[in-house]
Design an enzyme around this catalytic site. Structure first.
Site, PDB file in Angstrom:
ATOM      1  N   ASP A  29      18.031 103.955   3.133  1.00  0.00           N
ATOM      2  CA  ASP A  29      16.651 104.433   2.942  1.00  0.00           C
ATOM      3  C   ASP A  29      15.968 103.833   1.725  1.00  0.00           C
ATOM      4  O   ASP A  29      14.764 104.027   1.544  1.00  0.00           O
ATOM      5  CB  ASP A  29      16.667 105.962   2.804  1.00  0.00           C
ATOM      6  CG  ASP A  29      17.099 106.609   4.109  1.00  0.00           C
ATOM      7  OD1 ASP A  29      18.078 107.368   4.100  1.00  0.00           O
ATOM      8  OD2 ASP A  29      16.488 106.296   5.139  1.00  0.00           O
ATOM      9  N   HIS A  50      25.724 108.135  -1.046  1.00  0.00           N
ATOM     10  CA  HIS A  50      26.055 108.287   0.378  1.00  0.00           C
ATOM     11  C   HIS A  50      27.398 109.010   0.466  1.00  0.00           C
ATOM     12  O   HIS A  50      28.297 108.762  -0.336  1.00  0.00           O
ATOM     13  CB  HIS A  50      26.166 106.916   1.062  1.00  0.00           C
ATOM     14  CG  HIS A  50      26.030 106.993   2.537  1.00  0.00           C
ATOM     15  ND1 HIS A  50      27.071 107.335   3.351  1.00  0.00           N
ATOM     16  CD2 HIS A  50      24.963 106.795   3.336  1.00  0.00           C
ATOM     17  CE1 HIS A  50      26.662 107.340   4.609  1.00  0.00           C
ATOM     18  NE2 HIS A  50      25.382 107.024   4.630  1.00  0.00           N
TER      19      HIS A  50
HETATM   20  C1  SDX Z   1      21.203 108.942   5.241  1.00  0.00           C
HETATM   21  O1  SDX Z   1      25.666 110.300   6.718  1.00  0.00           O
HETATM   22  C2  SDX Z   1      25.017 109.266   7.075  1.00  0.00           C
HETATM   23  O2  SDX Z   1      25.581 108.331   7.641  1.00  0.00           O
HETATM   24  C3  SDX Z   1      23.524 109.323   6.753  1.00  0.00           C
HETATM   25  C4  SDX Z   1      22.758 108.009   6.981  1.00  0.00           C
HETATM   26  C5  SDX Z   1      22.671 107.646   8.457  1.00  0.00           C
HETATM   27  O3  SDX Z   1      22.493 106.453   8.756  1.00  0.00           O
HETATM   28  O4  SDX Z   1      22.670 108.603   9.301  1.00  0.00           O
HETATM   29  O5  SDX Z   1      23.370 106.927   6.248  1.00  0.00           O
HETATM   30  C6  SDX Z   1      21.308 108.154   6.513  1.00  0.00           C
HETATM   31  O6  SDX Z   1      21.037 110.151   5.301  1.00  0.00           O
HETATM   32  C7  SDX Z   1      21.399 108.210   3.940  1.00  0.00           C
HETATM   33  C8  SDX Z   1      21.326 109.176   2.720  1.00  0.00           C
HETATM   34  C9  SDX Z   1      19.847 109.427   2.414  1.00  0.00           C
HETATM   35  N1  SDX Z   1      19.711 110.465   1.364  1.00  0.00           N
HETATM   36  C10 SDX Z   1      19.330 110.139   0.122  1.00  0.00           C
HETATM   37  O7  SDX Z   1      19.142 108.981  -0.280  1.00  0.00           O
HETATM   38  C11 SDX Z   1      19.116 111.363  -0.789  1.00  0.00           C
HETATM   39  C12 SDX Z   1      19.725 111.064  -2.159  1.00  0.00           C
HETATM   40  N2  SDX Z   1      21.170 111.045  -2.002  1.00  0.00           N
HETATM   41  C13 SDX Z   1      21.893 112.258  -2.296  1.00  0.00           C
HETATM   42  O8  SDX Z   1      21.215 113.448  -2.069  1.00  0.00           O
HETATM   43  C14 SDX Z   1      23.360 112.214  -1.937  1.00  0.00           C
HETATM   44  O9  SDX Z   1      23.839 111.034  -2.429  1.00  0.00           O
HETATM   45  C15 SDX Z   1      23.771 112.364  -0.476  1.00  0.00           C
HETATM   46  C16 SDX Z   1      23.204 113.594   0.135  1.00  0.00           C
HETATM   47  C17 SDX Z   1      23.339 111.182   0.312  1.00  0.00           C
HETATM   48  C18 SDX Z   1      25.301 112.425  -0.453  1.00  0.00           C
HETATM   49  O10 SDX Z   1      25.637 113.583  -1.118  1.00  0.00           O
HETATM   50  P1  SDX Z   1      27.176 114.013  -1.338  1.00  0.00           P
HETATM   51  O11 SDX Z   1      28.128 113.049  -0.759  1.00  0.00           O
HETATM   52  O12 SDX Z   1      27.273 115.441  -0.927  1.00  0.00           O
HETATM   53  O13 SDX Z   1      27.309 113.827  -2.885  1.00  0.00           O
HETATM   54  P2  SDX Z   1      27.051 114.992  -3.933  1.00  0.00           P
HETATM   55  O14 SDX Z   1      25.710 115.594  -3.699  1.00  0.00           O
HETATM   56  O15 SDX Z   1      28.247 115.870  -3.937  1.00  0.00           O
HETATM   57  O16 SDX Z   1      26.971 114.168  -5.314  1.00  0.00           O
HETATM   58  C19 SDX Z   1      28.148 113.800  -6.035  1.00  0.00           C
HETATM   59  C20 SDX Z   1      27.651 113.562  -7.457  1.00  0.00           C
HETATM   60  C21 SDX Z   1      26.877 114.751  -8.028  1.00  0.00           C
HETATM   61  O17 SDX Z   1      26.980 114.666  -9.432  1.00  0.00           O
HETATM   62  P3  SDX Z   1      28.134 115.578 -10.180  1.00  0.00           P
HETATM   63  O18 SDX Z   1      28.004 116.992  -9.619  1.00  0.00           O
HETATM   64  O19 SDX Z   1      29.434 114.916  -9.837  1.00  0.00           O
HETATM   65  O20 SDX Z   1      27.779 115.496 -11.661  1.00  0.00           O
HETATM   66  O21 SDX Z   1      26.722 112.461  -7.456  1.00  0.00           O
HETATM   67  C22 SDX Z   1      25.432 112.945  -7.868  1.00  0.00           C
HETATM   68  C23 SDX Z   1      25.443 114.443  -7.675  1.00  0.00           C
HETATM   69  O22 SDX Z   1      24.532 115.071  -8.559  1.00  0.00           O
HETATM   70  N3  SDX Z   1      24.458 112.295  -6.975  1.00  0.00           N
HETATM   71  C24 SDX Z   1      23.276 111.826  -7.369  1.00  0.00           C
HETATM   72  C25 SDX Z   1      22.703 111.266  -6.234  1.00  0.00           C
HETATM   73  N4  SDX Z   1      23.526 111.408  -5.187  1.00  0.00           N
HETATM   74  C26 SDX Z   1      24.612 112.055  -5.651  1.00  0.00           C
HETATM   75  N5  SDX Z   1      22.656 111.851  -8.582  1.00  0.00           N
HETATM   76  C27 SDX Z   1      21.441 111.281  -8.627  1.00  0.00           C
HETATM   77  N6  SDX Z   1      20.811 110.703  -7.568  1.00  0.00           N
HETATM   78  C28 SDX Z   1      21.412 110.692  -6.366  1.00  0.00           C
HETATM   79  N7  SDX Z   1      20.825 110.124  -5.308  1.00  0.00           N
END
Ligand code: SDX
Length: 443
Positions: A377, A320
Site C-alpha cells: 500500500d 506486515h
Molecule cells: C495489507 O495480510 C496481508 O497479506 C495483507 C495485505 C494483502 O495483500 O492482503 O498484504 C494487504 O493489508 C498490507 C498492510 C496494510 N496496512 C498498513 O500499512 C497499516 C500500517 N501497518 C500496521 O498497522 C501493521 O504493520 C500491520 C497491521 C500491517 C501488521 O500488524 P502486526 O503484524 O499485528 O504488527 P503489530 O501491530 O503487532 O506491530 C508490532 C510492532 C509494534 O510495536 P511494539 O509494540 O513492538 O513496540 O511494530 C509496530 C507496532 O507498534 N508497528 C508499527 C507499524 N506497524 C507495526 N509502528 C509504526 N508504524 C507501523 N506501520
C-alpha cells in the site's frame, strides 16, 4: 475450465512432534509439510486427545487451511501465484491472464484466455434496475460501502449464479466468477459517476478489461476517453499485484463465509467489508492522507517518523504480519511509479515524501528492529492518483484486484470434497455461573 480444485497436501515421513501434558500423558502430533517444506503441527484431534485447545490471538501462528493458490515466504520476501514468481507475472502477464491463473491454477492457453476474456466482456453490463439501487444511496456514500452492498445485491439480480453451494453443485461457477470480476468495474465506475452527478457510461465490447474500466470512469457521452497505453499498463500492474495474498484478513473472511455454503457474491461481499479497514486494504487511502498531511505540515518526514516511533502515529503502508522483509509488490510498484510519472510528465511531491520516509525508516533502529518495511500500500496510491482515481476509491481498486483471489479461495472451499464449516473455538473469560437478579435488587 475445471482444473484440480482442492489443495494438495504432502505429509513427509517426518517423526511426529511429541506433546507432554502436565499429567504425564504424551500426545503425538503429526507434522504436515507444504510444497516448500514449511512444517505445521497437525492439531486436528488435539481437543479429542487432550481436552485442551490452543490459543493464538490473531492467528499469527495458526494455519486455517491448506491451499494451492499462493505461496509467500515473509522472511525472504517471496510471493508466487500458483508457483509463478510475482516478478515474472508483473513483467510478462496482465491482470485478466493472471486472474485466470489464480482461479483455475494454470496459465490459460490462447483459446482458454480468449474464452475467459469473452466471458468478462459479455458480463460487463449490470442489470438496469441496479441503477435504482444506486439512486437510493446518498451521493456521498463511501464507495466501499456501495461496493459491498452492490456485490451482495448481485445475488438478487442474478439468482441463477448465486446458488448457495452444497459442495459440488456449482456448475455455473465459470459464469458466476466472470460476472463478479467483470461487474465490479461497472459498479465502481457507476458509483463514481453518480457521486459526481455525471451520466452513467456503459461498457464497450471493443475495450480490454482496464481500458473499459477507465472508459466507464472518465469518458462522457460526447467524447470517448482515450486511455494512454502507459496508464492501462500501470492499472493492469496494480490489479495483477493485488490478485491474491493467501490467508490475509479479507480472504480468510471469504473462506469463512464460503464454508457455511454461502454463494460467491455473499462471500465476496464479506471480503469487501473486511478489506475496508485501515489496517488492511484501507491503508492505501490512509498512506496518501498521511503523505498529504506531512506535505501540508511542511515536515520532511522527520517529525512524523519521530511520532510514529512513540506510538502517536502509525507509518501507514509500512509493516506486515507476514513480510519481515521488503514486500516484493512494493518494490515493483515503487519502480512503476517513477516510470508512470515520468511518461505522464507528472511531478508528485507526495512521491518525494514517500521516498524520504522510506529512507529515514529503513535506517532507523525502531523500524529495522521490528522488521517494518514498505508494503503493497505504500506506493500504490501514488499510481492511482496519477491515473486520476479519487482517493476515496483507492480501496475499491484494491478490491477489484483482489476479486480473483477471493473467487479462487471460495472455489477451494466450495469444491472441497468434504464440507467443513469454519468454527474456531475461544478461551472464555467472562463471569462464571450466576443466578438471575430481579431488577429491584440490582444497584
Ligand atoms: C495489507 O495480510 C496481508 O497479506 C495483507 C495485505 C494483502 O495483500 O492482503 O498484504 C494487504 O493489508 C498490507 C498492510 C496494510 N496496512 C498498513 O500499512 C497499516 C500500517 N501497518 C500496521 O498497522 C501493521 O504493520 C500491520 C497491521 C500491517 C501488521 O500488524 P502486526 O503484524 O499485528 O504488527 P503489530 O501491530 O503487532 O506491530 C508490532 C510492532 C509494534 O510495536 P511494539 O509494540 O513492538 O513496540 O511494530 C509496530 C507496532 O507498534 N508497528 C508499527 C507499524 N506497524 C507495526 N509502528 C509504526 N508504524 C507501523 N506501520
Amino acid at each position: 475450465m475445471n482444473q484440480q480444485a482442492f489443495p494438495a497436501t504432502t505429509t513427509a515421513p517426518d517423526p511426529s512432534a511429541r506433546l507432554v501434558l502436565p499429567d504425564g500423558r504424551d500426545v503425538l502430533l503429526p507434522i504436515l509439510r507444504g510444497t516448500e517444506g514449511e512444517p505445521a503441527f497437525d492439531i486436528t484431534r488435539l481437543r479429542e486427545q487432550t481436552g485442551s485447545i490452543t490459543f493464538d490471538e490473531g492467528y499469527a501462528n495458526t494455519g486455517s487451511c491448506q491451499s494451492n493458490v499462493t505461496y509467500i515466504d515473509g522472511e525472504k520476501g517471496i510471493l508466487r501465484y500458483r508457483g509463478y514468481p510475482i516478478e515474472q507475472l508483473a513483467e510478462h502477464s496482465h491482470f485478466v491472464e493472471t486472474a485466470y491463473l489464480v482461479i483455475y491454477g494454470e496459465l490459460p492457453t490462447r483459446p482458454q484466455r480468449a474464452r475467459f476474456s469473452a466471458l468478462l466482456t459479455e458480463n460487463a453490463h449490470i442489470h438496469e434496475r441496479m441503477v435504482y439501487l444506486f439512486e437510493s444511496y446518498p451521493r456521498d456514500a463511501h464507495p466501499m460501502a456501495l461496493l459491498g452492498a452492490m456485490v451482495n445485491a448481485l445475488a438478487c439480480y442474478y439468482p441463477h449464479l448465486a446458488t448457495n453451494t452444497h459442495f459440488g453443485e456449482t456448475d455455473n461457477f465459470d459464469e458466476a466468477a466472470a460476472t463478479l470480476i467483470s461487474k465490479v468495474r461497472t459498479i465502481t465506475a457507476m458509483a463514481y459517476r453518480m457521486s459526481k452527478g455525471l451520466p452513467v457510461i456503459y461498457p464497450k465490447r471493443s475495450l480490454n478489461y482496464c481500458e473499459n474500466f477507465l472508459h466507464m470512469m472518465f469518458s462522457d457521452p460526447y467524447e470517448h476517453f482515450e486511455c494512454p497505453p502507459v496508464v492501462s499498463r500501470a492499472l493492469n500492474l496494480i490489479l495483477l499485484l493485488h490478485a491474491d495474498h493467501e490467508q490475509n484478513c479479507s480472504t480468510s473472511t471469504v473462506r469463512m463465509v464460503a464454508s457455511s455454503g454461502a454463494n460467491l457474491f455473499a462471500s465476496a461481499a464479506s471480503g469487501v467489508c473486511a478489506l475496508w479497514g485501515p489496517f488492511h486494504g484501507g491503508a492505501n487511502q490512509a498512506v496518501i492522507e498521511m503523505l498529504q498531511a506531512i506535505h501540508d505540515d511542511k515536515d520532511d518526514g522527520t517529525r512524523f517518523v519521530a511520532e510514529a516511533k512513540v506510538g502517536r502515529r502509525r507509518l501507514m503502508g509500512f509493516g506486515h504480519r507476514i513480510y519481515r522483509n521488503y514486500d516484493p509488490r512494493a518494490k515493483i510498484i515503487g519502480k512503476a511509479c517513477e516510470e508512470l510519472l515520468n511518461e505522464l510528465g507528472v511531478k508528485d511531491p507526495l512521491l518525494d515524501i514517500a521516498r524520504r520516509l522510506e529512507s529515514i525508516a529503513l535506517s532507523d533502529p525502531y523500524f529495522v528492529d521490528r522488521k517494518l518495511y514498505p508494503n503493497v500500500d505504500f506506493y500504490s496510491g501514488i499510481i492511482l492518483r496519477a491515473i486520476g482515481i479519487p482517493i476515496n476509491m483507492f480501496t475499491v481498486m484494491f478490491a477489484i484486484g483482489r476479486m480473483p483471489g477471493w473467487v479462487a479461495h471460495w472455489r477451494e472451499v466450495a469444491f472441497a470434497g468434504r464440507p467443513r464449516i469454519y468454527r474456531p473455538r475461544q478461551i472464555y473469560t467472562g463471569p462464571s455461573v450466576r443466578d438471575y437478579l430481579p431488577v429491584d435488587l440490582r444497584e
